[in-house]
Design a protein around this motif. Structure first.
Motif: not given
Length: 913
Positions: A324-328, A632-653
């Motif tokens: 609910g906080e997501t801005t990006v 200061g952004e609350v970031v949701a990041s999508t992904g499906d591959g191994v390449n996305d794992a670091p960003a998925l873990k780093k993102a707020d969601i």
């Protein structure tokens, strides 16, 4: 020895002999003895998992947070106040919450374990000049290994030989179109695109190859992604931060009030110290939010259940509110915004173009031309092009009982199979009818594929590939039902059409054929693919999901920015982004190479504007997410591959795809989409906003009750004891746990309010205990509740002769008066919980009885009150008694004016809702 750390540039651009020399190996590999020495130096070819903190430490830290400590203290206070059962119940809540948090943290550690599972178990390696089968973990730099279709790649390697090699690199790039690989170096666009390099964790889709490993284990690109994922710290969610802040505020208020009341009781009322201490403890417990964690947990759990119905599975409860906080939203393109299936959209013939629309026209032999049905029999060119598409094809599409297609081959060839089927042509039936005699497989140098098929009494060669590579082999053109010599104008027209669609991010395949009169057994490829007859082109794309257009509009209304971050080309990304409305004409497209050259400050400036990132690598996506978070952004990041794992873990969601996503992505993410649909993210954000709103409603309700609990004690102190305590400590505890809890929990299940997505995300500077909440709790709801409860106390005393007689400090009259105060607070709570259901909407608009959990909570608190009045042992413990019918009439009518007054206020403040 050998140079172990070899970078991609030298590995790809140096000659193969230079690389072999650097690795101190040969084209036939190394000896077993040398391999053993290298294995000792480099370590096993596997993903290493960092040593984390002990399980005991992980467990214990969940029981020493500020909220947990406050609940431990609350339990002690309850026990000291003589309510052992209450204290134990508070501790039980703490244990349950701590255990749940511990389980969540353990599950988060599975991400790197899943990475290890993706590496193959065995590989065929040359050792001692022999080809042997070896465990992949024993592979070392300098090993030479073989690959064929279906094999997983065990190390980063340079190709020595390659025949028609295609490699699926989607685990690294996120893009499903296979990469053509060859021995000759071609740089390509973006990371992992070098033609002569293959990478650990990818899969061979077609062809065969021999390669020399130059990096293994954690040194590989795959291993570096694992390390980046492992080293990404879990971010504290906004809700956790806010709850910590709220807990500090409430604990400071509770302790301050307790100390103040203790001092006043001793100095003004001259209470004994022990009695004053118990009195102060009661006030502290009254202000400790014992129900906060259960209510938050229930609100989050309710949100999880509602999200699951909308195709979003949330792994971490706290992540619900963060949505609910997501801005990006940093979103992939393929499969999330698009359908993840290549689809033929247009067919270009030398004299006309066809648009392929809808689901097709299976078994009726028609296609669309300018919106009208066209008979195939009247279009020999079209018939021939679809015939080539179906026969010059190694892919098949299997459908199950639900007509869901499974591709056995490449997405591009599958698109050709489907478009033929739309026109009533079955590739399987056609292949049985027209037997394949010979095949010239696709390779990346000539960029063509051809098959020779028996067509009735003659043989024909069918060729498909890039326009330049196909039309350059053509001497003739099929124009209607006439074959004529090809002209320069035909080539220009075809090239212009290709450019037009390429500018829109679409790709095309050209088709040609001719009759074969030569002996095919001795027919060389160059001879066969000569003097062809040009037919036309099939234009294809991965189309946007139809429902994504409305979802994008909804995000814009909710002031949530969407940034596309994709491994696809800049042209395709820009086209899709503009088509679905994420960006406009002035969008800036930044490639991975351009991003490498940008400073952090330049990147911050870039992401403030309309921007798309294309041809990105895992570290690029990680950097983009990190940069947005520092802004200061609350970031949701999508992904499906191994390449996305670091960003998925780093993102707020982190949001992983449930259908196409790898185990790595799912384990690293906070939420999994069961339908891989961007729309589900938007629905989840709506539910997340509702959760925060419901928690704030609970806080409002609790604080309102606290005013009613505290005011009788304030009167006692201000009167210097002349007004006996209108509410005893035991009765305060009854309200705090017994009657407050269940209606408050019901507030956690309120549905999202209308218009909740028509406003911007919550400002991080806004807090749960806002000025609005404080005013409504202390200055409005609380004072009204306190007034009617104190009024009930004096009214009972009035019925027994006050003010002509002194207020009773003990005995039956005192018991009846304090019971009335308790009952009036409880009935005020009924009105308060109804008023708290919406900040702006009338309870009559919501439906008085529409929230069944609140209704159940109200029923339970009335039953508790009745038990306190009519069960003798409880009357003795809590100092209560029965009430007269006049008192019950007062209580029953009490909630009505409170609700009506509040609805009048809402109507004046917000209008009719």
């Amino acid at each position: 020895m050998f140079k172990h750390k070899i970078d991609l540039k030298s590995a790809s651009q140096d000659t193969i002999n230079a690389l072999i020399d650097d690795l101190n190996t040969t084209t036939r590999g190394i000896s077993s003895a040398e391999a053993a020495a290298r294995l000792e130096q480099t370590g096993p070819n596997e993903i290493q998992q960092a040593v984390g903190e002990s399980q005991f430490k992980m467990l214990m830290k969940n029981f020493i947070s500020l909220m947990a400590i406050l609940l431990w203290v609350g339990g002690i206070i309850a026990i000291l106040a003589g309510m052992t059962e209450l204290g134990l119940a508070i501790w039980a809540v703490n244990i349950i919450n701590g255990g749940f948090s511990f389980w969540q943290e353990r599950s988060a550690q599975r991400a790197t374990s899943a990475l290890k599972k993706m590496l193959p178990t065995y590989v065929h390696v040359y050792r001692d000049d022999k080809l042997i089968k070896l465990e992949a973990r024993d592979l070392v730099p300098g090993d030479v290994f073989n690959l064929q279709a279906g094999d997983s790649v065990s190390a980063d390697a340079r190709l020595i030989t390659a025949t028609s090699l295609e490699v699926d690199q989607s685990s690294l790039t996120g893009e499903t179109v296979p990469e053509d690989k060859q021995v000759t170096f071609i740089p390509g666009e973006g990371k992992y695109s070098e033609s002569n390099l293959i990478y650990a964790g990818t899969t061979v889709g077609a062809g065969t190859a021999t390669a020399v490993a130059f990096r293994t284990g954690m040194q590989t690109e795959f291993g570096q992604i694992a390390e980046l994922t492992e080293n990404s710290k879990e971010e504290v969610t906004p809700l956790q931060q806010e709850l910590d802040r709220l807990t500090k505020q409430l604990s400071m208020i509770a302790i301050a009030i307790g100390i103040l009341f203790f001092i006043l009781a001793v100095t003004i009322v001259h209470y004994p110290v022990a009695k004053s201490f118990i009195f102060a403890l009661g006030m502290i417990v009254a202000f400790i939010p014992e129900g906060l964690l259960p209510t938050v947990t229930l609100s989050l759990a309710q949100g999880v259940q509602r999200m699951a119905k909308r195709h979003a599975l949330v792994k971490n409860l706290n992540s619900v509110e963060t949505l609910g906080e997501t801005t990006v939203i940093c979103s992939d393109k393929t499969g999330t915004l698009t359908q993840n299936q290549m689809t033929v959209t247009n067919i270009i013939l030398p004299n006309r173009e066809f648009e392929v629309t809808g689901r097709g026209y299976v078994n009726n032999g028609k296609v669309k031309f300018n919106g009208a049905d066209v008979e195939l029999t009247a279009q020999p060119q079209l018939d021939k092009l679809l015939q080539i598409a179906a026969l010059d094809n190694d892919t098949r599409v299997q459908t199950d009982d639900k007509s869901v297609g499974k591709i056995l081959g490449t997405p591009t060839e599958a698109a050709l199979i489907v478009v033929a089927k739309k026109a009533g042509i079955s590739a399987d039936e056609l292949s049985h009818q027209y037997r394949r005699l010979k095949e010239y497989t696709f390779d990346s140098s000539r960029k063509r594929m051809s098959t020779i098929n028996q067509i009735d009494s003659k043989k024909e060669i069918f060729t498909k590939g890039g326009l330049d590579e196909v039309i350059g082999q053509c001497d003739f053109v099929l124009d209607g039902d006439t074959i004529r010599p090809i002209q320069d104008s035909d080539r220009v027209t075809a090239k212009d059409a290709e450019k037009k669609y390429a500018a829109q991010g679409l790709r095309s395949l050209a088709m040609a054929y001719r009759e074969v009169t030569e002996d095919i057994d001795n027919l060389q490829m160059d001879q066969a693919e000569a003097k062809l007859i040009y037919v036309g082109q099939a234009v294809m794309m991965d189309p946007p999901r139809p429902e994504v257009f409305d979802a994008i509009k909804k995000c814009k209304t909710a002031q949530i920015r969407i940034i596309m971050v994709t491994g696809d080309s800049a042209l395709t990304a820009k086209s899709i982004g503009q088509t679905i409305g994420i960006v406009g004409d002035g969008v800036r497209v930044i490639t991975g190479d351009e991003l490498d050259a940008m400073s952090n400050e330049e990147l911050k400036v870039a992401v403030k504007q309309e921007v798309i990132f294309a041809r990105v690598a895992p570290e690029h996506k990680f950097r983009i997410v990190s940069t947005l978070q520092t802004m200061g952004e609350v970031v949701a990041s999508t992904g499906d591959g191994v390449n996305d794992a670091p960003a998925l873990k780093k993102a707020d969601i982190g949001v992983a795809m449930g259908v196409t996503g790898t185990d790595v992505a799912k384990d690293a993410a906070d939420m999994i989409l069961t339908d891989d649909n961007f729309v589900s993210i938007v629905s989840a954000i709506e539910e997340g906003r509702a959760v925060y709103s419901n928690i704030q409603k609970f806080l409002l309700y609790i604080l309102t009750s606290n005013v009613g609990e505290a005011m009788p004690s304030v009167l006692f102190l201000l009167s210097r004891g002349l007004i006996p305590l209108p509410l005893t400590v035991m009765q305060i505890l009854t309200i705090d746990i017994g009657t407050d809890m269940l209606p408050a929990l019901g507030l956690g299940s309120e549905k999202p309010e209308p218009g909740i997505m028509n406003k911007a995300p919550r400002n991080p500077k806004d807090h749960l205990m806002s000025k609005n909440v404080l005013w409504r709790a202390f200055g409005w709801y609380g004072m009204i509740g306190a007034a009617v409860s104190i009024g009930g106390y004096f009214w009972i005393n009035h019925l027994h002769g006050w003010p002509d007689v002194s207020l009773a400090a003990a005995g039956p009259v005192y018991a009846e008066a304090t019971t009335m105060t308790l009952a009036a607070i409880i009935f005020s709570q009924i009105a308060s919980v109804m008023n708290s259901r919406s900040q702006k909407a009338s309870v009559f608009k919501l439906g008085v009885f529409s929230n069944h959990k609140i209704n159940f909570g109200i029923l339970v608190e009335i039953l508790i009150l009745l038990m306190l009045m009519y069960v003798a042992p409880l009357r003795e413990v809590f100092g209560t008694t029965t009430l007269q019918w006049q008192a019950w009439l007062y209580l029953i009518v009490l909630p009505i004016p409170i609700v009506l007054i509040e609805n009048l206020r809402k109507r004046i403040a917000y209008g009719k809702r």
